[in-house]
Design an enzyme around this catalytic site. Structure first.
Site, short mmCIF file in Angstrom:
data_model
loop_
_atom_site.label_atom_id
_atom_site.label_comp_id
_atom_site.label_asym_id
_atom_site.label_seq_id
_atom_site.Cartn_x
_atom_site.Cartn_y
_atom_site.Cartn_z
N GLY A 17 0.82 -1.21 0.00
CA GLY A 17 0.00 0.00 0.00
C GLY A 17 0.86 1.26 0.00
O GLY A 17 0.57 2.21 -0.74
N SER A 108 -2.20 -13.20 -4.33
CA SER A 108 -0.86 -13.72 -4.10
C SER A 108 -0.65 -14.96 -4.96
O SER A 108 -1.62 -15.68 -5.25
CB SER A 108 -0.73 -14.10 -2.63
OG SER A 108 0.36 -14.96 -2.44
N SER A 109 0.59 -15.23 -5.32
CA SER A 109 0.86 -16.40 -6.17
C SER A 109 0.60 -17.72 -5.45
O SER A 109 0.55 -18.77 -6.08
CB SER A 109 2.29 -16.36 -6.70
OG SER A 109 3.20 -16.39 -5.63
N CYS A 110 0.39 -17.68 -4.12
CA CYS A 110 0.13 -18.93 -3.40
C CYS A 110 -1.30 -19.44 -3.63
O CYS A 110 -1.66 -20.49 -3.12
CB CYS A 110 0.40 -18.78 -1.92
SG CYS A 110 -0.78 -17.74 -1.09
N TYR A 137 -4.63 -18.69 3.97
CA TYR A 137 -4.41 -17.43 3.26
C TYR A 137 -4.81 -17.57 1.79
O TYR A 137 -5.51 -16.72 1.22
CB TYR A 137 -2.93 -17.06 3.38
CG TYR A 137 -2.53 -15.78 2.72
CD1 TYR A 137 -2.91 -14.55 3.25
CD2 TYR A 137 -1.74 -15.78 1.57
CE1 TYR A 137 -2.51 -13.37 2.64
CE2 TYR A 137 -1.34 -14.60 0.96
CZ TYR A 137 -1.73 -13.40 1.50
OH TYR A 137 -1.34 -12.23 0.91
N LYS A 141 -7.65 -15.56 -0.41
CA LYS A 141 -7.30 -14.77 -1.60
C LYS A 141 -8.03 -15.27 -2.85
O LYS A 141 -8.41 -14.47 -3.72
CB LYS A 141 -5.77 -14.80 -1.82
CG LYS A 141 -5.01 -13.97 -0.78
CD LYS A 141 -5.35 -12.49 -0.94
CE LYS A 141 -4.64 -11.60 0.04
NZ LYS A 141 -5.05 -10.19 -0.08
N PRO A 164 0.37 -11.05 -7.37
CA PRO A 164 1.83 -10.85 -7.38
C PRO A 164 2.60 -12.07 -6.89
O PRO A 164 2.10 -12.86 -6.09
CB PRO A 164 2.01 -9.70 -6.40
CG PRO A 164 0.86 -9.80 -5.46
CD PRO A 164 -0.28 -10.38 -6.25
N THR A 165 3.82 -12.17 -7.35
CA THR A 165 4.76 -13.15 -6.84
C THR A 165 5.28 -12.68 -5.47
O THR A 165 4.76 -11.70 -4.93
CB THR A 165 5.89 -13.33 -7.87
OG1 THR A 165 6.70 -14.41 -7.45
CG2 THR A 165 6.75 -12.07 -7.98
N HIS A 180 8.72 -12.75 5.73
CA HIS A 180 9.06 -13.55 4.55
C HIS A 180 10.58 -13.75 4.51
O HIS A 180 11.32 -13.09 5.24
CB HIS A 180 8.58 -12.85 3.28
CG HIS A 180 7.10 -12.89 3.13
ND1 HIS A 180 6.30 -11.82 3.47
CD2 HIS A 180 6.26 -13.86 2.70
CE1 HIS A 180 5.04 -12.14 3.25
NE2 HIS A 180 4.98 -13.37 2.78
O1 GFB Z 1 9.15 -16.12 2.12
P1 GFB Z 1 8.61 -17.32 2.78
O2 GFB Z 1 8.35 -17.24 4.23
O3 GFB Z 1 7.28 -17.74 2.09
O4 GFB Z 1 9.63 -18.55 2.57
P2 GFB Z 1 6.69 -18.71 0.95
C1 GFB Z 1 10.19 -18.85 1.32
C2 GFB Z 1 11.20 -19.96 1.47
O5 GFB Z 1 12.35 -19.47 2.18
C3 GFB Z 1 10.74 -21.19 2.22
C4 GFB Z 1 12.72 -20.38 3.20
O6 GFB Z 1 11.24 -22.35 1.59
C5 GFB Z 1 11.38 -21.02 3.59
O7 GFB Z 1 11.58 -22.24 4.28
N1 GFB Z 1 13.43 -19.67 4.28
C6 GFB Z 1 14.73 -19.86 4.61
C7 GFB Z 1 12.92 -18.77 5.14
N2 GFB Z 1 15.08 -19.12 5.67
C8 GFB Z 1 13.96 -18.42 6.02
C9 GFB Z 1 13.71 -17.48 7.06
O8 GFB Z 1 14.55 -17.14 7.87
N3 GFB Z 1 12.45 -16.95 7.09
C10 GFB Z 1 11.47 -17.30 6.19
N4 GFB Z 1 10.26 -16.73 6.28
N5 GFB Z 1 11.69 -18.22 5.21
C11 GFB Z 1 4.60 -17.38 1.63
C12 GFB Z 1 3.20 -17.76 1.99
O9 GFB Z 1 5.16 -18.55 1.21
O10 GFB Z 1 4.71 -16.49 0.55
C13 GFB Z 1 2.25 -16.64 1.92
O11 GFB Z 1 3.20 -18.41 3.24
C14 GFB Z 1 2.46 -15.74 0.72
O12 GFB Z 1 0.97 -17.15 1.88
C15 GFB Z 1 3.91 -15.39 0.51
O13 GFB Z 1 1.96 -16.34 -0.46
C16 GFB Z 1 4.16 -14.59 -0.76
O14 GFB Z 1 7.07 -18.24 -0.41
O15 GFB Z 1 7.02 -20.14 1.21
#
Ligand code: GFB
Length: 312
Positions: A17, A108-110, A137, A141, A164-165, A180
């Site tokens: 936003g 979201s791309s998920c 989530y 969406k 979005p990705t 993330h």
């Molecule tokens: O960005 P992320 O949390 O979301 O994780 P997703 C992406 C990848 O990075 C996963 C790894 O394979 C995680 O295991 N990763 C490695 C980590 N180290 C870390 C860390 O320290 N923190 C986090 N957070 N990840 C989300 C969805 O999925 O993406 C939402 O849960 C949404 O719904 C969003 O769609 C865009 O890409 O896996």
């Protein structure tokens, strides 16, 4: 949209936003309104209805959402489905009732199936089961996207959706439990560097592939589509490029200047193995991303250093 059209950006303080507000201002739009969470609770239907009645926005960017990384989604699926459905129902219905000119909904791309063919075309929606770590989530969406489509079909409301990705940029959430991967790794490498930590822990195997888009590009695409797209089908927004989490970690370590080891903790979930968006539709509508990954990460790292509390 005219330069003096009244534009409501729902979620104007968040990652997306706030970038949409910056983009609108840069393009010369002057009549932008927003409400913080404490001023307007979007899960409260009466308050949302009242707000639309009083303010009469003409255009709405629905960027408000409960968002989080893999861990936050995995731990709180009830909160993710409930809050997002409530926000979507309230804002979309109020926008319909007050006969706004156009609404853009952000998904979201998920939303796509876990084992989707790659790159993911818009038409692959609802062709398979979802990734379990973010099912709540994703279902919310998908419902938002379908609501926009159905209001368009049944009532001819000009409601469009974009998917979005994975996004990154300034004003992101840097909390290590709920963020993330991009902000988490920027913070982890930075802290490891200043504390001379010998290694940094990365969740999962490092093998999943992700596509990353800078939020300023995302905002530019949203405003561009608000100005130029009225279709019923949603539009993917991404770069069409992907990296493994291992490669991403190496890029960030390099930018931060961290020289220690990377340790992968495979007791943590990987999430979906791959989610690369097919962005042909977006490109054929005349929009393409500009900010390359390394350039974007360098900029966000500078933002982080400036804004990160010094006592951490
Ligand atoms: O960005 P992320 O949390 O979301 O994780 P997703 C992406 C990848 O990075 C996963 C790894 O394979 C995680 O295991 N990763 C490695 C980590 N180290 C870390 C860390 O320290 N923190 C986090 N957070 N990840 C989300 C969805 O999925 O993406 C939402 O849960 C949404 O719904 C969003 O769609 C865009 O890409 O896996």
């Amino acid at each position: 949209m005219n330069k003096d059209s009244k534009i409501y950006v729902a979620g104007h303080k968040g990652l997306v936003g706030s970038a949409i507000v910056r983009n609108l201002r840069a393009r010369g739009y002057e009549n932008i309104i927003g409400r913080s969470h404490s001023e307007l609770d979007l899960t409260n239907a009466d308050k949302v209805r009242e707000f639309f009645k009083e303010q009469k926005p003409e255009y709405v960017f629905l960027a408000a959402a409960k968002v989080g990384g893999i861990n936050a989604n995995n731990k709180a699926p009830a909160d993710f489905i409930y809050e997002n459905l409530m926000i979507e129902c309230n804002v979309i219905k109020a926008a319909h009732d007050s006969k706004i000119k156009k609404l853009l909904f952000l998904g979201s791309s998920c939303i796509y199936p876990k084992m989707c063919p790659q790159p993911i075309k818009e038409e692959y929606l609802l062709s398979g089961y979802l990734e379990e770590t973010n099912e709540g989530y994703a279902l919310a969406k998908i419902s938002g996207l379908k609501m926009c489509q159905f209001f368009k079909k049944q009532y001819r409301d000009n409601f469009i959706s974009v998917m979005p990705t994975n996004l990154y940029g300034p004003n992101d959430n840097f909390d290590l439990q709920t963020s993330h991967v991009m902000p988490a790794l920027i913070r982890k490498f930075h802290e490891a560097k200043i504390n001379n930590k010998p290694y940094v822990e990365i969740w999962g195997t490092g093998k999943p592939l992700r596509e990353f888009l800078h939020v300023d590009d995302m905002a530019d695409a949203c405003v561009y589509l608000m100005e130029n797209y009225d279709g019923e089908e949603h539009v993917n927004i991404g770069t069409g490029r992907e990296v493994t989490i291992r490669k991403l970690a190496k890029i960030i370590a390099n930018i931060v200047g961290y020289k220690g080891e990377l340790k992968f903790d495979d007791s943590k979930p990987d999430g979906t193995p791959r989610k690369l968006l097919d962005v042909n539709k977006l490109n054929s509508l005349g929009w393409r991303y500009k900010i390359e990954l390394e350039e974007g990460i360098k900029e966000v790292y500078q933002w982080f250093i400036k804004n990160y509390p010094k006592d951490n």
